[in-house]
Design a protein around this motif. Structure first.
Motif, short mmCIF file in Angstrom:
data_model
loop_
_atom_site.label_atom_id
_atom_site.label_comp_id
_atom_site.label_asym_id
_atom_site.label_seq_id
_atom_site.Cartn_x
_atom_site.Cartn_y
_atom_site.Cartn_z
N VAL A 1 -96.67 -16.52 -15.98
CA VAL A 1 -96.66 -15.52 -14.91
C VAL A 1 -96.64 -16.21 -13.55
CG1 VAL A 1 -97.94 -13.64 -13.83
CG2 VAL A 1 -97.78 -13.77 -16.32
N VAL A 2 -97.46 -17.25 -13.40
CA VAL A 2 -97.50 -17.99 -12.13
C VAL A 2 -96.16 -18.70 -11.90
CG1 VAL A 2 -98.64 -19.89 -10.91
CG2 VAL A 2 -99.99 -18.27 -12.24
N ALA A 3 -95.57 -19.27 -12.96
CA ALA A 3 -94.26 -19.91 -12.83
C ALA A 3 -93.20 -18.90 -12.39
CB ALA A 3 -93.87 -20.57 -14.14
N SER A 4 -93.26 -17.68 -12.94
CA SER A 4 -92.32 -16.63 -12.53
C SER A 4 -92.53 -16.26 -11.07
CB SER A 4 -92.50 -15.41 -13.42
OG SER A 4 -92.29 -15.72 -14.78
N ALA A 5 -93.80 -16.12 -10.65
CA ALA A 5 -94.08 -15.78 -9.26
C ALA A 5 -93.60 -16.87 -8.33
CB ALA A 5 -95.58 -15.55 -9.08
N ALA A 6 -93.80 -18.15 -8.70
CA ALA A 6 -93.33 -19.26 -7.87
C ALA A 6 -91.82 -19.25 -7.77
CB ALA A 6 -93.82 -20.58 -8.45
N SER A 7 -91.12 -18.94 -8.90
CA SER A 7 -89.66 -18.89 -8.88
C SER A 7 -89.17 -17.77 -7.96
CB SER A 7 -89.13 -18.67 -10.30
OG SER A 7 -89.56 -19.73 -11.16
#
Length: 533
Positions: free
Chosen positions: A113-119
């Protein structure tokens, strides 16, 4: 969580501080807006770290608190990338640090989820800059609009790096979390096992003694203390040969022992028959650390064996006595009667008459010995009744005072009145008489004889002021035909023992308060129902 806050401050100090130093070394004007923004970011990050550290000790929902910290970091890094040039910023890698931190602070799926938000944040920033919708603050200048393929490639590389980092960090953190849980369970098991071992060592009935390879005592449990009287503090690191010389477990080197037996002297001087085993104590690699000695007090077992042997002897003697009684008594009666008739013959010389009287006397003595022998061998089942032992002692004292063997003996009675017991009065009178006569002979007819009784403890005792009974013969005095007297038959105490055993009791030969002999008769205690009857 505290380590995460600390690492955040360290990272900010390194990168933002390094950037400030670089800008100053590039002779940028002190009043340049870039420096002001960098100083503002550093101050804001420190302020947020201080507030978060203060709230950490009071927060109740740690998961929500962690999520707030991750959101703050994402926004902070996005702002830093925006202020440092957008697509040309060197700080895009900080997203990776945030993803790694989220993987270790939260669940594996939260890292994605954090990786998606960063992307999304990084991609939105690049798109806005590419299409010219990203506002430029005063003093800040973004580079000219670049090639769309370069921007797409940069975005693709970073997004792949974000999700790959989430996957690897999530996998590692999950394994670490599982390992920590397994370690915690193992530590709990070790703690429970240690508590169990301590409970076993403290409550086991056998003594445990650990001896190292140098023959030094390294461990000693509570049962060993009860048996020997020595505490761990008294025997720790002492040579086992010095403390327990009878234990044959160390003769310059340790050696195992199987089913050993010895006579061990306790701290109070009492001697106990000890059965022991000694086995090697090894570590995980199989190396010998020492010996583990387990030992038990076999004194009561030996006493039971002695009682069984005595009972077997009594049974054998009883069978022999019942078969031989008539065979011996009938000839004795014939001999005695015949000799008495011959003694009535006229003209019998005096020497012959004296010899015949000796024959009659010895025949009567043999008959009395046979009677005592039968009393010992077959005491008969006791006819128990409620008897006042105080009155029995009074009657016995009157009889003894009339006997010349007790004329110089003081008789003392220490018993309550009344003092009731369930016993066979005839058999117990014979027991007390035998014990009293033995006491008189032991005191050489001078001294004090004490009668004691306690109905609550079911105890009857006779104590004298004689020389006492040597320790080495106390286990033999109740054997038939064992005597220390020149004219004794050795059946008096044997009969006492047989009668008391027929009552279901126990007779003990102890040392009296005045140093003489003390014979205690312990009878079975009555139950509450029997006492009321």
């Amino acid at each position: 969580m505290s380590w995460f806050l600390f690492l955040r401050v360290v990272v900010i100090s390194l990168f933002l501080g390094g950037m400030i130093v670089y800008q100053l070394s590039a002779r940028l004007a002190v009043d340049h807006p870039t420096l002001d923004i960098l100083f503002a970011l550093v101050g804001l990050s420190y302020l947020q770290a201080i507030v978060s550290a203060l709230l950490l000790t009071r927060v109740r929902r740690l998961t929500t608190f962690t999520q707030v910290q991750i959101v703050w970091d994402l926004l902070f890094v996005t702002a830093l990338i925006y202020l440092s040039g957008g697509q040309d910023s060197i700080f895009s890698f900080l997203y990776i640090l945030i993803i790694i931190g989220s993987a270790f602070l939260m669940a594996r799926r939260d890292a994605f989820v954090v990786a998606s938000a960063a992307s999304i944040l990084y991609g939105s920033l690049l798109d806005l800059q590419y299409f010219g919708y990203l506002p430029e603050l005063g003093g800040l200048h973004f580079p000219a609009q670049g090639d769309g393929r370069q921007i797409f490639f940069a975005l693709f590389v970073n997004v792949v790096a974000f999700f790959l980092t989430a996957f690897l960090a999530g996998t590692l953190s999950e394994r670490l979390r599982l390992s920590q849980q397994a370690l915690v369970r193992r530590e709990i098991d070790y703690e429970e096992l240690e508590n169990l071992n301590r409970a076993i060592l403290a409550n086991i009935g056998s003594g445990l003694l650990m001896v190292n390879r140098q023959g030094r005592i390294r461990s000693f449990n509570a049962a060993g203390t009860r048996i020997t009287g020595y505490r761990l503090e008294e025997v720790y690191d002492r040579d086992v040969r010095q403390v327990f010389p009878a234990l044959d477990v160390f003769t310059g080197e340790i050696k195992p022992v199987t089913r050993g037996e010895c006579l061990l002297t306790a701290k109070n001087g009492n001697r106990h028959t000890i059965g022991y085993d000694a086995a090697y104590l090894r570590d995980r690699s199989g190396a010998i650390l020492g010996l583990l000695v387990t030992f038990q007090d076999l004194s009561h077992v030996k006493e039971m064996e002695a009682r069984l042997q005595r009972a077997d002897r009594l049974a054998a003697v009883g069978r022999l006595a019942s078969g031989m009684a008539h065979e011996i008594r009938n000839p004795l009666a014939s001999i005695s009667g015949s000799v008495q008739l011959l003694m009535e013959t006229e003209g019998l010389s005096e020497p012959d008459r004296r010899l015949m009287s000796i024959v009659v006397r010895e025949a009567d003595r043999l008959s009395g010995l046979l009677t005592d022998f039968l009393h010992y061998a077959r005491p008969g089942n006791p006819l128990k009744e409620k008897v006042d032992v105080a009155q029995l002692f009074d009657e016995l004292a009157d009889l003894l005072m009339a006997d010349e063997r007790f004329c110089d003996i003081e008789i003392d009675g220490q018993y309550p009145r009344p003092c009731f017991f369930e016993l066979d009065v005839k058999q117990m009178r014979q027991v007390l008489w035998n014990l009293s006569v033995n006491a008189s002979e032991a005191m050489e007819r001078h001294g004090r004889l004490t009668f004691l009784a306690d109905s609550e403890k079911s105890l009857i005792a006779i104590e004298d002021t004689g020389p006492g009974i040597p320790q080495d013969i106390r286990q033999k005095i109740f054997d038939p035909f064992f005597t220390t007297k020149d004219s004794g038959t050795g059946l008096g105490l044997a009969t006492v023992h047989a009668v008391v055993e027929s009552h279901g009791g126990e007779v003990l030969a102890l040392e009296g308060k005045a140093g003489g002999a003390r014979f205690e008769i312990h009878l079975p205690q009555r139950t509450g129902h029997e006492a009321k009857l």
